[in-house]
Design an enzyme around this catalytic site. Structure first.
Site, PDB file in Angstrom:
ATOM      1  N   GLY A  67      -0.114  -1.235 -11.358  1.00  0.00           N
ATOM      2  CA  GLY A  67       0.704  -0.099 -11.747  1.00  0.00           C
ATOM      3  C   GLY A  67       1.931  -0.552 -12.508  1.00  0.00           C
ATOM      4  O   GLY A  67       2.299  -1.729 -12.506  1.00  0.00           O
ATOM      5  N   GLU A 138       0.273  -7.499  -3.506  1.00  0.00           N
ATOM      6  CA  GLU A 138       1.291  -6.523  -3.126  1.00  0.00           C
ATOM      7  C   GLU A 138       2.250  -6.994  -2.031  1.00  0.00           C
ATOM      8  O   GLU A 138       3.424  -6.613  -2.022  1.00  0.00           O
ATOM      9  CB  GLU A 138       0.614  -5.215  -2.696  1.00  0.00           C
ATOM     10  CG  GLU A 138      -0.067  -4.461  -3.817  1.00  0.00           C
ATOM     11  CD  GLU A 138      -1.458  -4.976  -4.156  1.00  0.00           C
ATOM     12  OE1 GLU A 138      -2.054  -4.477  -5.130  1.00  0.00           O
ATOM     13  OE2 GLU A 138      -1.948  -5.890  -3.454  1.00  0.00           O
TER      14      GLU A 138
END
Length: 353
Positions: A67, A138
């Site tokens: 993202g 992440e």
């Protein structure tokens, strides 16, 4: 500013073709791309002239590096509700790809992380080129392995998914094929020919088989025993203890995994392990609901913004995690991330977006 669109849609022969078109940003996924892609997939699902969908990327460095983290960081810091809308829309897109009624072929080469994984792994066919570099990084930015990671990571061989989710370890082409992230391996130089053949002939099973390579050289199979031995523990603390205690031929590897984990957000590590445990027991859409619960709490927290600051903005790679240690993250703290929301993720009407 470029006049080029961030995402390009075209119908070529039998196929609807999606091109991620932000090569200078490693094709990072932004809200505009998500907002445009979902309705286009719906239109193609209902178009009898379109037999399959192909997703590819511009440039040679990345399929999609995830993202648009900087944009999400800025929205979150400003308290802009756009950040929550982005994740809701992205997860709905992931879910639609998972249940897509036609073959969905992702041509994946170069970097594929985070959101790029969500655009590929849930499709029916994933073709990996030899430049592939897969990772779910992440936990290193105070986030968690989302975009369906709660579902697909626990379903990789043994405890491979737990290892990948906690350490952000990278997989190349051979290991991506062995784990099942990729369904086919092909030469990067053949990607244009694969695209043309799919558009011309359709029939992705037969078409991809004609280009597929049989690979050896995967490293993960030899590591499977130590991965399963160490990453099957019930807590992050126990995993670290097992890695620290590893002796013999895998001792150095285990020490590196432990050192890597100790650099990650303690909160993220505990969330990610719980994801693997919970995700293994429920179906895909329930997993997406779990992720929406988690992200709704993460964006109101501290570590995500601190992680992005340290890795993306200031690049000092010295995040000040809060809490700083695993002992500061209680079971109740982790439970709170998984608790139901007043407004749960709605996965109805995906085919009408």
């Amino acid at each position: 500013m470029s006049d080029e669109p961030d995402i390009i849609f075209e119908t070529r022969g039998r196929a609807g073709v999606v091109t991620l078109n932000r090569p200078k940003a490693l094709n990072a996924l932004n809200s505009n791309m998500v907002a445009l892609m979902h309705p286009q997939l719906v239109a193609w699902a209902n178009d009898p002239k379109v037999e399959l969908v192909i997703v590819k990327a511009a440039g040679e460095k990345a399929f999609c590096a995830g993202g648009d983290i900087r944009q999400l960081h800025d929205w979150g810091k400003a308290g802009d509700p756009a950040i929550r809308s982005f994740y809701r829309d992205e997860y709905r897109l992931n879910a639609f790809i998972k249940r897509y009624p036609k073959p969905y072929v992702a041509l994946v080469d170069g970097i594929v992380m985070g959101g790029g994984v969500g655009l590929s792994v849930h499709g029916s066919h994933r073709v990996a080129g030899e430049k592939l570099m897969f990772a779910m990084p992440e936990t290193g930015i105070g986030f968690f392995p989302d975009v369906g990671g709660t579902y697909f990571l626990p379903r990789l061989p043994g405890r491979t998914g737990t290892w990948l989710g906690l350490t952000a370890a990278r997989l190349g082409q051979a290991d991506a094929l062995w784990t099942g992230f990729a369904t086919h391996a092909a030469r990067s130089a053949d990607f244009d020919a694969i695209l043309e053949a799919l558009c011309d002939k359709g029939d992705p099973d037969a078409t991809l088989a004609s280009f597929a390579q049989v690979l050896d050289g995967a490293k993960a199979p030899a590591l499977q025993p130590v991965i399963d031995r160490c990453f099957s523990a019930n807590t992050v603390e126990e995993i670290l203890a097992l890695l620290d205690a590893e002796t013999g031929e895998h001792a150095e590897w285990a020490a590196k995994q432990a050192a890597t984990m100790r650099q990650k957000s303690p909160t993220s590590l505990k969330i990610a392990l719980r994801q693997m445990q919970e995700g293994a027991k429920v179906e895909f859409e329930a997993c997406m609901g779990i992720e929406y619960r988690i992200v709704s709490r993460i964006i109101d927290g501290v570590d995500f913004y601190e992680g992005v600051r340290a890795v993306i903005i200031d690049k000092d790679n010295a995040p000040n995690w809060q809490p700083a240690g695993l002992d500061g993250v209680s079971t109740a703290d982790v439970d709170a991330y998984f608790a139901p929301l007043p407004d749960e993720l709605d996965l109805s009407g995906l085919d009408r977006a």
